[in-house]
Design an enzyme around this catalytic site. Structure first.
Site, short mmCIF file in Angstrom:
data_model
loop_
_atom_site.label_atom_id
_atom_site.label_comp_id
_atom_site.label_asym_id
_atom_site.label_seq_id
_atom_site.Cartn_x
_atom_site.Cartn_y
_atom_site.Cartn_z
N ASP A 67 0.69 -1.21 -0.01
CA ASP A 67 -0.13 0.01 -0.10
C ASP A 67 0.75 1.26 0.08
OD1 ASP A 67 1.13 -0.23 2.68
OD2 ASP A 67 -0.75 -0.87 3.43
N ASP A 136 -8.11 -2.11 13.95
CA ASP A 136 -9.59 -2.26 13.37
C ASP A 136 -9.79 -3.41 12.52
OD1 ASP A 136 -8.15 -1.44 11.17
OD2 ASP A 136 -9.36 0.63 11.03
N HIS A 138 -7.88 -3.93 9.67
CA HIS A 138 -7.37 -3.79 8.32
C HIS A 138 -6.29 -4.53 7.90
CE1 HIS A 138 -4.88 0.22 9.27
NE2 HIS A 138 -4.20 -0.91 9.28
N GLU A 143 -9.72 -1.00 5.01
CA GLU A 143 -10.46 -0.39 6.35
C GLU A 143 -11.78 -1.44 6.49
OE1 GLU A 143 -8.70 0.93 8.47
OE2 GLU A 143 -7.97 2.93 8.01
P1 PGA Z 1 1.79 -1.74 12.97
O1 PGA Z 1 0.64 -1.56 11.87
O2 PGA Z 1 2.27 -3.00 12.59
O3 PGA Z 1 2.31 -0.39 13.01
O4 PGA Z 1 0.80 -1.92 14.21
C1 PGA Z 1 -0.21 -2.50 11.39
C2 PGA Z 1 -0.95 -2.20 10.35
O5 PGA Z 1 -1.70 -1.12 10.47
O6 PGA Z 1 -1.07 -2.95 9.19
#
Ligand code: PGA
Length: 261
Positions: A67, A136, A138, A143
Site C-alpha cells: 500500500d 480495526d 484492516h 479498512e
Molecule cells: P503496525 O501497523 O504494525 O504499525 O501496528 C499494522 C497495520 O496497520 O497494518
C-alpha cells in the site's frame, strides 16, 4: 488457516524470515510482498541477518509493496516506498530495479491502481505476502467494510488509523494523508501464501475476530479464512483473546517439522 503462537515478536520475526528463506532457496526469484508498520520489523531484521551470514541469497528476489499514501512525494521519508527502501531493500542489498509498487503521486490514481494490479499479475503473482493488522482489523489499508473482492484502489483512512500512524509524522495527525492506494482484499488473496504477523495486546481483539469470528467485511483480515494457505503468527499478548489458543499450540507443537509454515 494455521495459527502459530510464539513467545515474542523476535521469535515471530525469526519464524517468518525462515519461511521466506526456505521459499527463496526453492525459488530464488520469488516475489515477496512486504508490509510497513512496526510489526514486520523483526522479520526484516531476521532476514537481513540470514543474508549477512550467507544462509540465504536474495540477489534474485523481488519485492512488492502492499500500500502507499496518496499525495506524498515518492522521496518523502514516510512514503511507503521510502520506508521500504530504508527498512527492507537497503538492509537486504536489493536494488530498486527489483522493487514494484503503486504510484501514489499519479494524477490518474485509478489508472495507477489498475496498472499496479497488472504489474503484479505480469510478475507472476506474489509468492509470499507478509501482512500486519490494524487495531480495526484492516489488512493493507483495507479498512472495515472493504469489499472482500476488492482490487487495488484508493481508500480513505479511518480516523483511528490516522491516529495510529501519527507517530510516524512527529505525532501530528494533520500530516497523515487521508487517502491511500492499497492492494485490494481480492488482490491480496491471490498471493500463494499469506502470513499475518500480530504482536501486542492492542491487536488481541482484531486477531480474535480474524481467526475465530465470521468472515465479514467489517473485519477485513477475516478474509484470510478464505485462503488455502494462510498463516497467522501471534505473540502471547496478541493471542490472549483466542478461545482456541490451546488447540493452536497443540497442533503446532505436533506438526512435522518438514512442513514449515
Ligand atoms: P503496525 O501497523 O504494525 O504499525 O501496528 C499494522 C497495520 O496497520 O497494518
Amino acid at each position: 488457516m494455521e495459527v502459530v503462537i510464539v513467545p515474542d515478536a523476535k521469535a515471530g520475526g525469526e519464524l517468518i524470515a525462515e519461511a521466506m528463506a526456505q521459499l527463496l532457496r526453492r525459488k530464488p526469484g520469488a516475489l515477496l510482498g512486504v508490509a510497513t508498520g512496526s510489526t514486520p520489523l523483526p522479520v526484516y531484521e531476521a532476514l537481513a541477518a540470514k543474508v549477512c551470514s550467507g544462509a540465504v541469497d536474495v540477489t534474485r528476489a523481488r519485492i512488492a509493496q502492499l500500500d502507499e499514501y496518496v499525495g506524498l512525494p515518492a522521496d518523502h521519508p514516510e512514503s511507503y516506498r521510502s520506508v521500504l527502501r530504508r527498512e527492507v531493500l537497503e538492509p537486504l542489498g536489493i536494488g530498486m530495479d527489483q522493487f514494484m509498487g503503486p504510484d501514489g503521486t499519479a494524477e490518474d490514481v485509478q489508472g495507477a491502481c489498475e496498472a499496479y494490479d497488472k504489474v503484479l499479475a505480469d510478475a507472476g503473482g506474489v509468492d509470499l505476502q507478509l501482512l500486519g493488522i490494524g487495531t480495526d482489523g484492516h489488512i493493507g489499508f483495507n479498512e472495515p467494510c472493504s469489499s472482500l473482492a476488492s482490487r487495488t484502489r484508493i481508500k480513505t483512512l479511518t480516523e483511528q488509523t490516522r491516529i495510529d500512524n501519527a507517530r510516524f509524522f512527529d505525532g501530528d495527525i494533520d500530516q497523515v494523508p487521508h487517502h491511500v492506494i492499497t492492494q485490494g482484499i481480492g488482490t491480496i488473496l491471490e498471493a500463494r501464501h499469506l502470513v499475518l504477523l500480530a504482536t501486542g495486546e492492542g491487536k488481541a481483539d482484531a486477531v480474535a475476530a480474524t481467526v475465530e469470528g465470521p468472515v465479514a467485511a467489517v473485519c477485513p483480515a477475516s478474509a484470510l479464512q478464505l485462503h488455502p494457505h494462510a498463516t497467522v503468527v501471534v505473540d502471547e499478548a496478541a493471542a490472549s483473546k483466542l478461545k482456541l489458543a490451546d488447540y493452536f499450540r497443540y497442533t503446532y507443537a505436533n506438526k512435522p517439522e518438514w512442513q514449515g509454515i
